[in-house]
Design an enzyme around this catalytic site. Structure first.
Site, PDB file in Angstrom:
ATOM      1  N   ARG A 150      14.600   7.073  -4.890  1.00  0.00           N
ATOM      2  CA  ARG A 150      13.913   6.656  -6.114  1.00  0.00           C
ATOM      3  C   ARG A 150      12.744   7.588  -6.439  1.00  0.00           C
ATOM      4  O   ARG A 150      12.647   8.118  -7.541  1.00  0.00           O
ATOM      5  CB  ARG A 150      13.412   5.213  -5.955  1.00  0.00           C
ATOM      6  CG  ARG A 150      14.519   4.190  -6.012  1.00  0.00           C
ATOM      7  CD  ARG A 150      13.995   2.826  -5.657  1.00  0.00           C
ATOM      8  NE  ARG A 150      13.615   2.765  -4.270  1.00  0.00           N
ATOM      9  CZ  ARG A 150      14.119   1.922  -3.378  1.00  0.00           C
ATOM     10  NH1 ARG A 150      15.022   1.050  -3.755  1.00  0.00           N
ATOM     11  NH2 ARG A 150      13.715   1.923  -2.130  1.00  0.00           N
ATOM     12  N   ASP A 170      19.099  16.142   1.447  1.00  0.00           N
ATOM     13  CA  ASP A 170      19.314  14.699   1.584  1.00  0.00           C
ATOM     14  C   ASP A 170      20.795  14.510   1.916  1.00  0.00           C
ATOM     15  O   ASP A 170      21.654  14.622   1.035  1.00  0.00           O
ATOM     16  CB  ASP A 170      18.955  13.957   0.281  1.00  0.00           C
ATOM     17  CG  ASP A 170      19.014  12.443   0.451  1.00  0.00           C
ATOM     18  OD1 ASP A 170      19.850  11.965   1.259  1.00  0.00           O
ATOM     19  OD2 ASP A 170      18.255  11.727  -0.227  1.00  0.00           O
ATOM     20  N   ALA A 229       5.150   9.915   1.856  1.00  0.00           N
ATOM     21  CA  ALA A 229       6.188   8.961   2.297  1.00  0.00           C
ATOM     22  C   ALA A 229       5.686   8.162   3.492  1.00  0.00           C
ATOM     23  O   ALA A 229       5.119   7.069   3.329  1.00  0.00           O
ATOM     24  CB  ALA A 229       7.473   9.702   2.608  1.00  0.00           C
ATOM     25  N   ARG A 230       5.856   8.694   4.686  1.00  0.00           N
ATOM     26  CA  ARG A 230       5.355   8.009   5.882  1.00  0.00           C
ATOM     27  C   ARG A 230       4.772   9.038   6.835  1.00  0.00           C
ATOM     28  O   ARG A 230       5.347  10.131   7.025  1.00  0.00           O
ATOM     29  CB  ARG A 230       6.486   7.237   6.576  1.00  0.00           C
ATOM     30  CG  ARG A 230       6.801   5.890   5.896  1.00  0.00           C
ATOM     31  CD  ARG A 230       5.628   4.932   5.977  1.00  0.00           C
ATOM     32  NE  ARG A 230       5.790   3.667   5.292  1.00  0.00           N
ATOM     33  CZ  ARG A 230       5.305   3.368   4.087  1.00  0.00           C
ATOM     34  NH1 ARG A 230       4.667   4.284   3.377  1.00  0.00           N
ATOM     35  NH2 ARG A 230       5.432   2.156   3.582  1.00  0.00           N
ATOM     36  N   ASP A 254      -1.021  11.693   2.327  1.00  0.00           N
ATOM     37  CA  ASP A 254      -1.466  10.381   1.844  1.00  0.00           C
ATOM     38  C   ASP A 254      -1.205   9.304   2.891  1.00  0.00           C
ATOM     39  O   ASP A 254      -1.702   8.189   2.784  1.00  0.00           O
ATOM     40  CB  ASP A 254      -0.704  10.044   0.542  1.00  0.00           C
ATOM     41  CG  ASP A 254      -1.188   8.746  -0.087  1.00  0.00           C
ATOM     42  OD1 ASP A 254      -2.419   8.573  -0.212  1.00  0.00           O
ATOM     43  OD2 ASP A 254      -0.348   7.887  -0.425  1.00  0.00           O
ATOM     44  N   GLU A 259      -2.599   3.859  10.620  1.00  0.00           N
ATOM     45  CA  GLU A 259      -3.499   3.591   9.488  1.00  0.00           C
ATOM     46  C   GLU A 259      -4.301   2.339   9.773  1.00  0.00           C
ATOM     47  O   GLU A 259      -3.759   1.400  10.373  1.00  0.00           O
ATOM     48  CB  GLU A 259      -2.686   3.432   8.210  1.00  0.00           C
ATOM     49  CG  GLU A 259      -1.989   4.740   7.840  1.00  0.00           C
ATOM     50  CD  GLU A 259      -1.217   4.673   6.508  1.00  0.00           C
ATOM     51  OE1 GLU A 259      -1.372   3.675   5.778  1.00  0.00           O
ATOM     52  OE2 GLU A 259      -0.488   5.614   6.222  1.00  0.00           O
ATOM     53  N   HIS A 278      -3.880   6.652   1.757  1.00  0.00           N
ATOM     54  CA  HIS A 278      -2.697   5.878   1.343  1.00  0.00           C
ATOM     55  C   HIS A 278      -2.890   5.308  -0.075  1.00  0.00           C
ATOM     56  O   HIS A 278      -2.926   4.097  -0.276  1.00  0.00           O
ATOM     57  CB  HIS A 278      -2.397   4.760   2.355  1.00  0.00           C
ATOM     58  CG  HIS A 278      -0.952   4.331   2.321  1.00  0.00           C
ATOM     59  ND1 HIS A 278      -0.244   3.979   3.425  1.00  0.00           N
ATOM     60  CD2 HIS A 278      -0.073   4.200   1.287  1.00  0.00           C
ATOM     61  CE1 HIS A 278       0.989   3.652   3.101  1.00  0.00           C
ATOM     62  NE2 HIS A 278       1.109   3.785   1.797  1.00  0.00           N
ATOM     63  N   ALA A 281       0.496   4.240  -4.049  1.00  0.00           N
ATOM     64  CA  ALA A 281       0.893   3.131  -4.928  1.00  0.00           C
ATOM     65  C   ALA A 281      -0.309   2.484  -5.606  1.00  0.00           C
ATOM     66  O   ALA A 281      -0.173   1.445  -6.245  1.00  0.00           O
ATOM     67  CB  ALA A 281       1.640   2.092  -4.113  1.00  0.00           C
TER      68      ALA A 281
END
Ligand code: NAD
Ligand code: MLT
Length: 525
Positions: A150, A170, A229-230, A254, A259, A278, A281
Site C-alpha cells: 500500500r 518485492d 516501515a519498521r 522514523d 521504541e 515515529h 502516521a
C-alpha cells in the site's frame, strides 16, 4: 459490553464508541502492564495504537476479551499467537494512514537530499554556512523501493512526479502490477547496486534485518536510505559503519528496534542520519481516519459479528458471508458429527470441496469444520483459535478443491483419521440452506442433520428396523426422521435417525443388545 481504549486515539473515534448504545467506553492511556492485567478481565474490546504492548500475560488475563483493534497498520505490538489461542480476533485499520506515511517518506527523502535538519541546527547554533550543506537532486535519480504494498505503491507514484526512475524488490508482486505502476521489478542485489535512494516499505519480517553488513557492501556508494516501515529491518551498527565508510551518504529513520528510541542511541550522534520519532502516521487526517475505521470495525464485530480487516482470522464481507453462511453451518455440523464417530486423537483431516462451492473462498468453511471437530472436547473453541488448536495438536489439515459436478451441485467431504480408523462424511446444501449428509463412509443417503441423532450400523436383514422401532417406542423416543444407507456387497446398512430428546444410556444399551445391530452412536449437534 465494555471497550477499553488504552492509547491516544483521535477524539472522533472515542465519540463513535460513546454514541453506540449498549457500549460502555473507558479511555485509560499510559497504564503500566500490571494495571492493565488487573482491569482487562472486565472488557470485551481493547483498542490500541503502538504504545500499549499487548503481551501474552495481558491476553491470558483477558477472560472476556473478544477483539483487539489496532488503530494503524503494524500489529507487532500485539502477541498474535496468544490472542489466537485465546480465541480473540485482532484487527487493524490498514488504509487510514498510508497516504500520510508515504508523504512522510517523501518529506524525509527531500529533507535528507537537501540537508534541511542539519542546516537548521547550524543556523540555530548561529552559524551561516551554506557551503557545508550542498545537496543532491531527486530528478532522474534511481529510487529503489523494497516492498511495493500500500505505502510503497503511493511512494512510487509520488516519486515518479519528481521524475525519478523507480526500481522495486518485492518477491510477492506480479510483473503485471509492476508494469501498471510504471516500475521495474529487480532482484535485491541489483536494487542495492543501482539505487541512489532506497526506501523500505515491508512489514517487520519477524525482526530479521533486510539490510545488514552484506547488503550495505552491495550498495552503490553515495546511496541515501529512508526507513518509515519498521526499525528491525536495518542493522543499526552496520548502517553506522556504512556511513563512516562513505558507502551511505545519508539515512532518514522514523522507526527503531526499540521504541521510544534511547536518547543516547549512537544513531543520534551521526550527522548524516536524520531521525524522527515515529511520525509516519502522525497527521490529524490519518489519526482521524484510523480511529474512525477501527471504532466502526469494533462496533460491527461486537454488535453484529461482522469481521473486517482481521489479521488472525479470514475477514468476510457481508456479501461473501451471505453466500458462504450455509456452508459454515454445514462445515461445523460435519466436523461435530464426525468427531462423535471417531475414537482416539485425530491425526489428519482431509477436506474436499466439490462443484460450485469450490469457486468461493472456502478458508472460513475449513475453519468451521475444525471448530466443529473440537466443539465437544474443548471449552471456548471458536473460529479464531480452532486452526491454532489443530496445529498445536499436530493435526495435519489438507484442503483440496475440484469444480467437477457429480450428483449434487456442491459437496463438502470431511475425512478424519484417528489412531486406528478413518471415517468420511460428505454433506451438501439442499434448497435455501438445509444441511444434509449425502454420504457416510461407503453409504449413500440423504440424511437431515438435526440436534439429536442416533447413528446405527446393522446387518441388512429383515426385522432389524422393526426391532429398532420397538425399542425407541418403549423408551419414549419419537422418531422425527429415518435415513437409511445400504451396501449390498457386505449386506450392511447404516441408519441416521433424527430423534427429539437425546437417547438415554438405557436406550443405547438396549439397541446395542439387539441382534444384527453392529454399532450404535448418539450424536448431538
Ligand atoms: P503492505 O502489507 O501493504 O505492503 C508490504 C509489502 O512488502 C507487500 O507488497 C509485500 O509483498 C512486501 N514484502 C513482504 N516481505 C518482503 C520481503 N522479504 N522483501 C520485499 N518485500 C516484501 O504494508 P504497508 O501498509 O504498505 O506498510 C508497510 C510498512 O509500513 C509496515 O511495516 C507498516 O507497519 C509500516 N508503517 C509505518 C508507519 C509509520 O508511522 N512509520 C505508518 C504506517 C505503516
Ligand atoms: C502503523 O503501523 O500504522 C504505524 O506504525 C503508525 C502508528 O504507530 O500508528
Amino acid at each position: 459490553m465494555k471497550v477499553l481504549v488504552s492509547d491516544n486515539l483521535s477524539a472522533t473515534g472515542v465519540e463513535i464508541l460513546k454514541k453506540e448504545s449498549g457500549l460502555e467506553v473507558d479511555v485509560k492511556t499510559g497504564l503500566p502492564k500490571d494495571e492493565l492485567i488487573k482491569i482487562i478481565p472486565a472488557y470485551d474490546g481493547l483498542i490500541v495504537r503502538s504504545a500499549t504492548k499487548v503481551v501474552a500475560e495481558i491476553i491470558e488475563a483477558a477472560d472476556n476479551l473478544k477483539v483487539i483493534g489496532r488503530a494503524g497498520i503494524g500489529v507487532d505490538n500485539i502477541d498474535l499467537d496468544a490472542a489466537g489461542k485465546k480465541g480473540i480476533i485482532v484487527m487493524n485499520a490498514p488504509e487510514g494512514n498510508i497516504i500520510t506515511t508515504a508523504e512522510h517518506t517523501m518529506a524525509l527523502l527531500l529533507a535528507m537530499s537537501r540537508n534541511i535538519p542539519q542546516a537548521r541546527s547550524s543556523l540555530k547554533n548561529k552559524k551561516w554556512a551554506p557551503k557545508e550543506f550542498m545537496g543532491v537532486e531527486l530528478y532522474e535519480k534511481t529510487l529503489g523501493i523494497i516492498g511495493l504494498g500500500r505505502i510503497g505503491s503511493i511512494v512510487s507514484e509520488r516519486a515518479r512526479a519528481f521524475q525519478m526512475k523507480i526500481i522495486v524488490y518485492d518477491p510477492y508482486i506480479s510483473q503485471e502490477r509492476a508494469e501498471k505502476l510504471g516500475v521495474e521489478l529487480v532482484e535485491l542485489k541489483d536494487l542495492l547496486g543501482r539505487s541512489d535512494f532506497l526506501t523500505l516499505h515491508t512489514p517487520g519480517l519477524a525482526g530479521k534485518p533486510l539490510l545488514g553488513k552484506k547488503e550495505f557492501e552491495q550498495m552503490k556508494p553515495g546511496i541515501r536510505i529512508v526507513n518509515c516501515a519498521r526499525g528491525s529491518l536495518i542493522d543499526d551498527a552496520a548502517l553506522i559503519e556504512a556511513v563512516e565508510s562513505k558507502i551511505v551518504a545519508g539515512a532518514s529513520l522514523d522507526v527503531y528496534h526499540k521504541e521510544p528510541l534511547d536518547l543516547d542511541s549512537p544513531l543520534l550522534q551521526v550527522e548524516e542520519i536524520i531521525c524522527t520519532p515515529h511520525l509516519g502516521a502522525s497527521t490529524g487526517e490519518a489519526q482521524e481516519k484510523v480511529a474512525t475505521a477501527i471504532c466502526d470495525q469494533i462496533i460491527d464485530y461486537l454488535k453484529h459479528g461482522n469481521v473486517r480487516n482481521a489479521v488472525n482470522v479470514p475477514s468476510i464481507d457481508a456479501e461473501t458471508l451471505a453466500k458462504i453462511k450455509p456452508y459454515l453451518v454445514l462445515g461445523e455440523d460435519l466436523g461435530n458429527f464426525i468427531s462423535q464417530l471417531t475414537d482416539g486423537p485425530v491425526t489428519r483431516v482431509e477436506i474436499q470441496y466439490n462443484g460450485e462451492v469450490s469457486n468461493i473462498n472456502v478458508e472460513p468453511v475449513t475453519i468451521a469444520i475444525l471448530k466443529g471437530l473440537f466443539n465437544r472436547s474443548l471449552e471456548g473453541i471458536n473460529m479464531v483459535n480452532a486452526p491454532f488448536v489443530a496445529k498445536e495438536r499436530g493435526i495435519e489439515v489438507q484442503e483440496s478443491k475440484s469444480n467437477e459436478v457429480h450428483e449434487y451441485t456442491s459437496t463438502v467431504q470431511v475425512s478424519v483419521t484417528s489412531k486406528n480408523i478413518s471415517r468420511q462424511v460428505t454433506g451438501s446444501i439442499f434448497g435455501k440452506g438445509d444441511s444434509r449428509i449425502v454420504q457416510f463412509d461407503d453409504y449413500h443417503m440423504e440424511a437431515v442433520l438435526s440436534k439429536n441423532m442416533i447413528v446405527l450400523q446393522n446387518m441388512d436383514v429383515p426385522g432389524v428396523i422393526g426391532n429398532l422401532g420397538n425399542i425407541l417406542g418403549k423408551n419414549n423416543l419419537n422418531i422425527a426422521g429415518f435415513h437409511l444407507g445400504r451396501q449390498a456387497k457386505e449386506s450392511k446398512a447404516i441408519a441416521i435417525i433424527n430423534i427429539d430428546p437425546p437417547p438415554t444410556n438405557e436406550t443405547l444399551r438396549d439397541l446395542r443388545d439387539t441382534s444384527n445391530i453392529l454399532s450404535v452412536h448418539s450424536v448431538t449437534l
